[in-house]
Design a protein around this motif. Structure first.
Motif, PDB file in Angstrom:
ATOM      1  N   ASP A 182       4.558  67.574 -25.163  1.00 42.30           N
ATOM      2  CA  ASP A 182       3.315  67.401 -25.815  1.00 42.30           C
ATOM      3  C   ASP A 182       3.393  67.520 -27.310  1.00 42.30           C
ATOM      4  N   LEU A 183       4.259  66.962 -27.980  1.00 40.42           N
ATOM      5  CA  LEU A 183       4.283  67.150 -29.484  1.00 40.42           C
ATOM      6  C   LEU A 183       4.448  65.941 -30.115  1.00 40.42           C
ATOM      7  N   PRO A 184       3.952  65.859 -31.209  1.00 41.64           N
ATOM      8  CA  PRO A 184       3.871  64.390 -32.141  1.00 41.64           C
ATOM      9  C   PRO A 184       5.362  64.122 -32.291  1.00 41.64           C
ATOM     10  N   HIS A 185       5.730  62.910 -32.164  1.00 45.16           N
ATOM     11  CA  HIS A 185       6.999  62.233 -32.460  1.00 45.16           C
ATOM     12  C   HIS A 185       7.359  62.743 -33.825  1.00 45.16           C
ATOM     13  N   ALA A 186       6.586  62.594 -34.846  1.00 46.07           N
ATOM     14  CA  ALA A 186       6.915  62.933 -36.145  1.00 46.07           C
ATOM     15  C   ALA A 186       7.441  64.232 -36.581  1.00 46.07           C
ATOM     16  N   LEU A 187       6.846  65.227 -35.862  1.00 44.10           N
ATOM     17  CA  LEU A 187       7.156  66.636 -35.903  1.00 44.10           C
ATOM     18  C   LEU A 187       8.557  67.030 -35.396  1.00 44.10           C
ATOM     19  N   LEU A 188       8.915  66.295 -34.250  1.00 48.70           N
ATOM     20  CA  LEU A 188      10.240  66.195 -33.625  1.00 48.70           C
ATOM     21  C   LEU A 188      11.251  65.725 -34.621  1.00 48.70           C
ATOM     22  N   VAL A 189      11.207  64.422 -35.191  1.00 49.99           N
ATOM     23  CA  VAL A 189      11.810  63.786 -36.155  1.00 49.99           C
ATOM     24  C   VAL A 189      12.087  64.708 -37.217  1.00 49.99           C
ATOM     25  N   ASP A 190      11.031  65.336 -37.942  1.00 45.74           N
ATOM     26  CA  ASP A 190      11.178  65.941 -38.918  1.00 45.74           C
ATOM     27  C   ASP A 190      11.961  67.378 -38.927  1.00 45.74           C
ATOM     28  N   SER A 191      11.540  67.764 -37.695  1.00 44.49           N
ATOM     29  CA  SER A 191      12.179  69.289 -37.183  1.00 44.49           C
ATOM     30  C   SER A 191      13.793  68.896 -36.924  1.00 44.49           C
ATOM     31  N   ASN A 192      14.285  67.667 -36.697  1.00 47.01           N
ATOM     32  CA  ASN A 192      15.882  67.326 -36.520  1.00 47.01           C
ATOM     33  C   ASN A 192      16.448  66.380 -37.382  1.00 47.01           C
ATOM     34  N   PRO A 193      16.234  66.700 -38.692  1.00 47.01           N
ATOM     35  CA  PRO A 193      16.903  65.456 -39.610  1.00 47.01           C
ATOM     36  C   PRO A 193      18.517  65.230 -39.223  1.00 47.01           C
ATOM     37  N   ILE A 231      16.919  73.586 -27.744  1.00 43.63           N
ATOM     38  CA  ILE A 231      17.277  73.232 -26.437  1.00 43.63           C
ATOM     39  C   ILE A 231      18.559  72.409 -26.404  1.00 43.63           C
ATOM     40  N   LEU A 232      19.257  72.291 -25.415  1.00 38.29           N
ATOM     41  CA  LEU A 232      20.551  71.274 -25.187  1.00 38.29           C
ATOM     42  C   LEU A 232      19.986  70.051 -24.525  1.00 38.29           C
ATOM     43  N   ALA A 233      20.292  68.874 -25.356  1.00 38.62           N
ATOM     44  CA  ALA A 233      19.960  67.567 -24.882  1.00 38.62           C
ATOM     45  C   ALA A 233      21.010  67.301 -23.703  1.00 38.62           C
ATOM     46  N   CYS A 234      20.291  66.374 -22.734  1.00 35.09           N
ATOM     47  CA  CYS A 234      21.174  65.785 -21.590  1.00 35.09           C
ATOM     48  C   CYS A 234      21.354  64.415 -22.026  1.00 35.09           C
ATOM     49  N   LYS A 235      22.550  63.700 -21.288  1.00 34.46           N
ATOM     50  CA  LYS A 235      22.669  62.469 -21.652  1.00 34.46           C
ATOM     51  C   LYS A 235      21.342  61.582 -21.301  1.00 34.46           C
ATOM     52  N   GLY A 236      21.081  60.582 -22.264  1.00 36.93           N
ATOM     53  CA  GLY A 236      20.120  59.679 -22.078  1.00 36.93           C
ATOM     54  C   GLY A 236      18.710  60.215 -22.543  1.00 36.93           C
ATOM     55  N   ASP A 237      18.759  61.480 -23.034  1.00 36.64           N
ATOM     56  CA  ASP A 237      17.466  61.865 -23.420  1.00 36.64           C
ATOM     57  C   ASP A 237      17.228  61.347 -24.794  1.00 36.64           C
ATOM     58  N   LEU A 242      13.979  61.614 -28.355  1.00 37.44           N
ATOM     59  CA  LEU A 242      13.047  62.634 -29.099  1.00 37.44           C
ATOM     60  C   LEU A 242      11.720  62.064 -28.566  1.00 37.44           C
ATOM     61  N   SER A 243      11.698  60.849 -28.160  1.00 37.35           N
ATOM     62  CA  SER A 243      10.376  60.308 -27.473  1.00 37.35           C
ATOM     63  C   SER A 243      10.037  60.812 -26.249  1.00 37.35           C
ATOM     64  N   LEU A 244      11.143  61.080 -25.489  1.00 33.99           N
ATOM     65  CA  LEU A 244      10.997  61.686 -24.213  1.00 33.99           C
ATOM     66  C   LEU A 244      10.635  63.078 -24.396  1.00 33.99           C
ATOM     67  N   TYR A 245      11.120  63.864 -25.475  1.00 39.35           N
ATOM     68  CA  TYR A 245      10.598  65.165 -25.457  1.00 39.35           C
ATOM     69  C   TYR A 245       9.291  65.146 -26.139  1.00 39.35           C
TER      70      TYR A 245
END
Length: 394
Positions: free
Chosen positions: A19-30, A3-9, A11-14
């Motif tokens: 409904d995803l663990p923050h760790a999985l988002l961080v590790d998916s987006n190095p 997806i394309l982020a909007c200004k101010g978004d 990873l915690s918001l996503y």
């Protein structure tokens, strides 16, 4: 999906919206090195696929959510204007079941295709090339998790035991699916495992041999003529265990290799059992030895077939905690624990000898190799508890 982020978004918001663990988002987006995302920045959502949805008259976010079974908050990141009947929107839909089928002839191409599918859907996976086979196929390691405890599993040391790769890949898929969906896997909290354990997998140690068994001799010489000659002129390679040069890869490690060399028959390259002219002579075993030295594994599990047994000791060098763990493996699988066998020079033997840590050889299923695919569901069900126990036990 992306997806394309909007200004101010962020990873915690996503994490909240999808409904995803923050760790999985961080590790998916190095590539993300800042808390607040830049407008238009590409963000990977693990465990989601893009679904093109044509808006119907009267549709709302809520009706789309119900129809596609996707989190309502997820649409907040996608739909930012009133809906118009007839327009097409891309909706993130959570993947809730396995995307690969392990119950098939599992050659090197099947492995690489399935790995690419999983890497695209679960970008927190990490894949490394640890070496190449004799014929130049990449030997790959998959890593998953962020824990300090490193556990290793491998399959297809022996060519006609290729079903072990299919079993390992099926487990990997189920583990990933449970992670992103927040589900337990046979009662195990896999999200907790992800934080505590780094799982290392080499799913196919012997890709040349596996392809020989399933697809016949390679086109290039001298290997094509050599394997037919070693196989007594036959084009039936179903009983072939060795690599493409006729070396048994699980007789190649420097743990009393000289003993195996003296007593093994044959004394030259063959479809099975020849330990080579020296230990670690083959690129596949060199790659496995180097990986093991670099990763500092706390335990290793080598999957073979067949016999429904688990070998867990070597020369009285195994640690005391191995007995407790193998007994739990046995309870989960119904397999028989066997402490000592009259065998040397295997990967597990070498690991126990060098590190004095837990090493296991798990002989999946029973019958005559290669085991028939009809056994696959039962083999997988029996082995699932072994996989999870290995990741949970300290």
């Amino acid at each position: 999906m992306q997806i394309l982020a909007c200004k101010g978004d962020t990873l915690s918001l996503y994490s909240e919206r999808f409904d995803l663990p923050h760790a999985l988002l961080v590790d998916s987006n190095p590539h993300v090195t800042h808390d607040v995302l830049q407008e238009g920045e590409e963000i990977y959502l693990p465990g989601y696929e893009a679904h093109v949805y044509k808006v119907k008259k009267g549709d709302t976010r809520e009706t789309i959510v119900r129809e596609l079974d996707t989190p309502v908050d997820a649409l907040t990141s996608i739909i930012r204007s009133p809906l118009t009947a007839g327009e097409e929107i891309v909706v993130p839909v959570r993947v809730k079941k396995a995307v690969i089928n392990g119950q098939k002839n599992y050659d090197f191409t099947a492995l690489m295709n399935d790995l690419q599918t999983l890497l695209k859907l679960y970008p927190f996976l990490r894949m490394y090339e640890i070496g190449k086979s004799v014929l130049g196929k990449p030997l790959v390691e998959i890593q998953i998790g962020r824990g300090s405890k490193h556990v290793h599993m491998n399959g297809s040391f022996h060519a006609n035991e290729w079903i072990t790769t299919a079993v390992i890949m099926t487990f990997l898929n189920d583990y990933l699916c449970a992670l992103t969906n927040g589900k337990k896997l046979k009662g195990a909290n896999v999200r907790s495992i992800y934080e505590r354990v780094t799982l290392s997998i080499v799913p196919m140690v012997n890709p040349d041999g596996v392809d020989l068994v399933l697809n016949g001799p390679p086109p290039m010489e001298p290997y094509r003529s050599d394997v037919v000659s070693m196989n007594g002129g036959s084009n039936d390679f179903s009983q072939w265990k060795a690599n493409i040069r006729g070396i048994d890869l699980n007789n190649q490690f420097p743990a009393k290799w000289e003993v195996e060399k003296e007593r093994k028959i044959p004394k030259e390259p063959a479809p099975r059992d020849f330990p080579g002219f020296s230990p670690l002579s083959e690129p596949e075993t060199v790659a496995m030895a180097q990986l093991t030295k670099e990763r500092d594994f706390v335990k290793v599990l080598a999957f073979h077939t067949q016999g429904k047994e688990i070998y867990w000791g070597y020369e009285q060098l195994e640690p005391k905690e191995a007995e407790k763990e193998v007994n739990e493996f046995a309870r989960q699988s119904g397999y028989a624990p066997v402490r000592y066998i009259d065998s040397h020079a295997g990967y597990r033997d070498w690991f126990i000898q060098e590190w004095k840590r837990r090493g296991y050889t798990i002989e999946l299923g029973e019958g005559v190799n290669p085991l028939p695919l009809e056994q696959f569901p039962d083999i997988y069900e029996d082995s699932l508890g072994i996989f999870l126990t290995a990741l949970q036990m300290e």
